[in-house]
Every structure is written in structure tokens, then in C-alpha cells.
Design an enzyme around this catalytic site. Structure first.
Site, PDB file in Angstrom:
ATOM      1  N   HIS A 195       0.834  -1.218   0.000  1.00 30.40           N
ATOM      2  CA  HIS A 195       0.000   0.000   0.000  1.00 30.40           C
ATOM      3  C   HIS A 195       0.865   1.262   0.000  1.00 30.40           C
ATOM      4  O   HIS A 195       0.451   2.297   0.514  1.00 30.40           O
ATOM      5  CB  HIS A 195      -0.959   0.041   1.199  1.00 30.40           C
ATOM      6  CG  HIS A 195      -1.684  -1.243   1.429  1.00 30.40           C
ATOM      7  ND1 HIS A 195      -2.915  -1.516   0.878  1.00 30.40           N
ATOM      8  CD2 HIS A 195      -1.325  -2.353   2.133  1.00 30.40           C
ATOM      9  CE1 HIS A 195      -3.303  -2.734   1.249  1.00 30.40           C
ATOM     10  NE2 HIS A 195      -2.356  -3.265   1.997  1.00 30.40           N
ATOM     11  N   SER A 208      14.410  21.004 -17.726  1.00 29.81           N
ATOM     12  CA  SER A 208      13.247  21.870 -17.908  1.00 29.81           C
ATOM     13  C   SER A 208      13.707  23.156 -18.591  1.00 29.81           C
ATOM     14  O   SER A 208      14.798  23.658 -18.319  1.00 29.81           O
ATOM     15  CB  SER A 208      12.633  22.191 -16.553  1.00 29.81           C
ATOM     16  OG  SER A 208      11.908  23.398 -16.604  1.00 29.81           O
ATOM     17  N   LYS A 268      16.053  21.381 -12.684  1.00 32.10           N
ATOM     18  CA  LYS A 268      15.374  20.104 -12.919  1.00 32.10           C
ATOM     19  C   LYS A 268      16.222  19.065 -13.635  1.00 32.10           C
ATOM     20  O   LYS A 268      16.939  19.355 -14.571  1.00 32.10           O
ATOM     21  CB  LYS A 268      14.091  20.330 -13.734  1.00 32.10           C
ATOM     22  CG  LYS A 268      13.015  21.110 -13.014  1.00 32.10           C
ATOM     23  CD  LYS A 268      12.592  20.510 -11.683  1.00 32.10           C
ATOM     24  CE  LYS A 268      11.731  19.274 -11.807  1.00 32.10           C
ATOM     25  NZ  LYS A 268      10.417  19.529 -12.383  1.00 32.10           N
ATOM     26  N   GLU A 302       8.836   8.180 -17.438  1.00 32.55           N
ATOM     27  CA  GLU A 302       7.437   8.608 -17.554  1.00 32.55           C
ATOM     28  C   GLU A 302       6.841   8.175 -18.889  1.00 32.55           C
ATOM     29  O   GLU A 302       5.678   7.777 -18.967  1.00 32.55           O
ATOM     30  CB  GLU A 302       7.344  10.125 -17.388  1.00 32.55           C
ATOM     31  CG  GLU A 302       7.617  10.559 -15.957  1.00 32.55           C
ATOM     32  CD  GLU A 302       7.816  12.068 -15.816  1.00 32.55           C
ATOM     33  OE1 GLU A 302       7.354  12.620 -14.830  1.00 32.55           O
ATOM     34  OE2 GLU A 302       8.447  12.675 -16.698  1.00 32.55           O
TER      35      GLU A 302
END
Ligand code: ARG
Length: 448
Positions: free
Chosen positions: A157, A285, A291, A298
Site C-alpha cells: 500500500h 526543464s 530540474k 514517464e
């Protein structure tokens, strides 16, 4: 003007919009080599059946080999005005050998031609995927070997559960990928390269003339596939189960890869900081200079949506289609090609990314200081001293609550404090349990 493989019965010119709408050349060109190989085998069948002379077969074969070479060396002239790749190749042969090329279409139809080529393509992609999956497995193995003794918090979980060996965690990826290899191997075995279906009803050529034990043409290019006469010509032209099987296996692979990607994305957050992804596998970025984003991971996560879409798309196309061939089935190829290309590049990029992962051992050790990770070990401590499991579970639950409510670590509690929960507690023994190594080594059920 591009020649069609049909047209005698038509007096009108095809509406250009219809030509554009019905065409598949812009994607089925990927079947070119497989179509040529199929034609090479078909020539031998026609020769055995006496439908072309040995001399004619030879001329056709030489012309086809030229086409094959042009495909392989990139000089193949794709004519985007052709209806499909089969028509395109037939027209090239016509330019090379004239009317003799028209004999090649004896006793065959694009309906069985396209199945043969797509099955052959499928077998080939399975072989390619095997190589890429194994490379990824090897990358994970390298990571396992480099981090043999590292222990991490295990999660259920997404909450701290129990300590586990990092090598066991990473080996899950290997186990998943091995299941994928097995799944693909089973599919490969179930795909039979058959011939002789014609458009749907079979052909006037004897079945035994189709049975070829690894034809010369295939051997020459290093392929060892048996060609069989079709046992049900109607099924041969209407079956697309093999495509659905592959799309389903590819979807499962992509699901696995997306889970791996998600683990790594979470581990790379500043909050976790368990891993460092190599800069070569990250992007930045345009606005925020600090970044270093895990875009590769992703995209791996995101692409599984495409993969499922492709599977559902072919399932939906096939649903309720009457037997046998229907033009709807032409739409099976884009999803197949697309899914294969996505998974193939995902496997390659992940193999590189995973090989260069660095684990931040200090941060991982720090996270193992959380006492809640050892709560189950404390339960077993009481169980080993005769307390029924569920009772022991309640006792430790209360102990944890007391620890949270009063902000006192269990480790620092006095013997007297501990004994308020159970008289079985002996402080100097309890303290030893808050140790990741002791915790993982106490689990004996894993057959290593
Ligand atoms: N390009 C077609 C396909 O991929 C070939 C079959 C066309 N057959 C026909 N009878 N119109 O399915």
C-alpha cells in the site's frame, strides 16, 4: 498509372478518394521482405505443381531475389500510389520479367499472402524482442550483483512494511521478464506458417506440394521455419488470433515495464532519494534550471496506455466479423507494428538506464531506522514465546501506538515500560530485532 491486382470487371476508374481511403502501403511496406520470401516459396510450389516451368521459376526467383536485396540494402522503390505492398512488389516484378510476373499470382490471393507475411513478421519480431528482453534482464542482473548486501524498506500500500533485500526486490523484474519470454515463446510456437488457402476456398494444387521442410529460400537467409499446407483454408484467411496474442503479450510486457518505471520514478524523488538516474538518461526543464527529470521513465509508463489501446483496437475490429476475410482486417497491422516498435525501444532504453543506476546507500540506511518496519518481527518474538499470533499482534499494535502517542522509540523504552505490554519482553533481546539484516535473515520460507 499504378497497376492494380484486379480491375477486369470494372468499367469505371476508381474514385481517387477511394484509392486513398483503401490503401495500406503507407504502413504495410514493413511486410515487404516477408512478402517476397512468401512469393519465393510460392514459386517453388507452382513449379512442383507444373504451373510454371523450371526455367520460368528460375527467372521469377532471380527477379524476386533482386527485390529482396533492394529491400535489404534500402534501394527498394516504394510506390506510395500502390494499393498495398503486395501490389507494389508484383508491379516491380512485372517491370523486371513482364507477363511472366503475372503467373506468380496463380492459386493465391492477397488474403492468404498477407497472413503469411504478417505471421512471418510476427515470428521475427518475437525473436528480436527475445534479444532485447534478455539484454534488459542482464542489466538488472548487473544491478543485483552490484548491490548484493543492500537492504531496503519493503512496501505494501506504499507504506513501510518489512525490510527486504534489494537483490530480491530487483529480481522480481527478472522473474516478470522471464514470464514474458515464456509467453512469447508459447505464442511463437502456436504460429504456423501455412499456404494454400487461396482467397478462402483452397487452391487446385495438392496439399503435399505445399509442405516444405525449411525451403531453400528460407535457409539461405538463415530462417528455419516449416511451411505447412493449410488444414482449414477458411480459418487461415480469417484468423487474427496470433496478432491479438502478440498484442496481449506486448501489453503485459509494457505493464511490467511501467511498474519498473514507476518504482524508479518514486525512488528518484527528493523525498525518497534512493537512486540517482544517470544524467544521460534524464532531461531538463526549459524554465526551471535545477530540474533533472525522469522523462524516459514517464514515457515508458505512459506508453502502456498506447499498448492497451492497440490491443483493444484489434479486438474491437475483429468482434462480430463474419467469416472469412473482410477488409476491416487490413487495420490489424498498424497496431501490431506500433506496439512492437514501442516495446522494442522501451526495452533498449531501459536496459541502458538500469545499468547505470546508482543506489544511495546512506539514504536507504536512514530509512531503515523506522521502527515500524520491525513491528512484525516483534510479533514473531512473542509468538516464539507462546503467545497466540493475533494476541501478539494486538500487543505490538498497542506498543506502537504508545510509542507514536508519546514520541518514544521502542528501543529507548525501559524494561519496566515494555513489560506493561507483555511480561515476555526482555529489553536486551528486543533491541536486537531493530536490525535490517536480522529481520531479512529471519525469513526462511524463501527458497534461494
Ligand atoms: N492490404 C490488404 C490487407 O492488408 C490485402 C488484402 C486485400 N484483399 C482483398 N481481397 N481486397 O488485408
Amino acid at each position: 498509372m499504378v497497376k492494380k491486382l484486379w480491375g477486369g470487371r470494372f468499367s469505371k476508374k476508381t474514385e481517387p478518394l477511394v484509392e486513398e481511403f483503401t490503401k495500406s502501403i503507407h504502413y504495410d511496406y514493413k511486410l515487404a521482405a516477408y512478402d517476397v520470401i512468401g512469393s519465393g516459396i510460392h514459386i517453388q510450389v507452382l513449379k512442383k505443381a507444373g504451373l510454371v516451368t523450371p526455367l520460368e521459376a528460375n527467372r521469377l526467383d532471380i527477379a524476386l531475389q533482386g527485390v529482396y536485396r533492394s529491400i535489404k540494402n534500402g534501394t527498394f522503390k516504394l510506390n506510395r500510389k500502390s494499393e498495398d505492398i503486395h501490389t507494389n512488389i508484383q508491379n516491380i516484378l512485372y517491370q523486371k520479367v513482364g507477363d511472366l510476373a503475372l503467373k506468380l499470382h496463380t492459386a493465391r490471393s492477397r488474403n492468404d499472402q498477407v497472413v503469411f507475411a504478417t505471421k512471418f513478421y510476427s515470428k521475427n519480431i518475437i525473436t528480436e524482442l527475445n534479444v532485447d528482453i534478455k539484454k534488459l534482464v542482464n542489466s538488472v542482473k548487473t544491478l543485483v550483483a552490484e548491490n548484493k548486501n543492500v537492504i531496503i524498506p519493503g512496501f505494501t500500500h506504499m507504506q513501510h512494511a518489512q525490510p527486504v533485500y534489494l537483490k530480491d526486490y530487483l529480481s522480481v523484474y527478472i522473474v516478470m521478464l522471464n514470464r514474458d519470454l515464456k509467453r512469447l515463446a508459447n505464442i511463437n510456437e502456436s504460429i504456423h506458417l501455412t499456404m494454400g488457402a487461396g482467397a478462402l476456398a483452397g487452391t487446385p494444387i495438392d496439399a503435399n506440394k505445399y509442405n516444405e521442410k525449411t525451403p531453400k529460400t528460407l535457409k539461405a537467409i538463415g530462417v528455419s521455419e516449416y511451411i505447412e499446407a493449410t488444414t482449414n483454408s477458411l480459418d487461415a484467411v480469417s484468423d487474427r488470433d496470433f496478432i491479438i496474442d502478440i498484442l496481449s503479450a506486448l501489453s503485459i510486457i509494457s505493464m511490467h515495464l511501467s511498474r519498473i518505471a514507476e518504482d524508479l520514478i518514486i525512488w528518484s524523488t527528493k523525498e525518497f532519494n534512493f537512486i540517482e538516474i544517470d544524467e544521460a538518461f534524464c532531461t531538463g526543464s526549459s524554465l526551471m534550471p535545477q530540474k533533472k527529470n525522469p522523462d524516459v521513465l514517464e514515457l515508458v509508463r505512459g506508453y502502456s496506455g498506447r499498448l492497451y489501446g492497440n490491443l483493444i483496437s484489434v479486438l474491437a475490429i475483429m468482434k462480430g466479423l463474419p467469416l472469412t476475410y473482410n477488409r476491416d482486417m487490413q487495420l490489424d497491422k498498424e497496431p501490431l507494428f506500433n506496439s512492437f516498435e514501442i516495446v522494442s525501444s522501451e526495452l533498449k532504453v531501459l536496459a541502458g538506464l538500469i545499468k547505470t543506476l546508482q543506489f544511495n546507500k546512506a539514504k536507504i540506511e536512514e530509512s531503515l531506522e523506522d521502527e515500524s518496519l520491525y513491528a512484525t518481527d516483534l510479533v514473531y518474538y512473542l509468538v516464539n514465546r507462546g503467545i497466540p499470533f493475533t494476541k501478539a499482534h494486538t500487543i505490538i499494535g498497542k506498543l506502537i501506538k504508545y510509542s507514536i502517542d508519546n514520541s518514544i522509540e521502542i528501543k529507548t523504552m525501559t524494561q519496566h515500560e515494555l513489560q506493561r505490554f507483555s511480561n515476555k519482553f526482555i529489553k536486551k533481546e528486543i533491541i536486537k530485532l531493530f536490525n535490517p539484516k536480522v529481520s531479512v535473515e529471519s525469513k526462511k520460507s524463501i527458497a534461494r
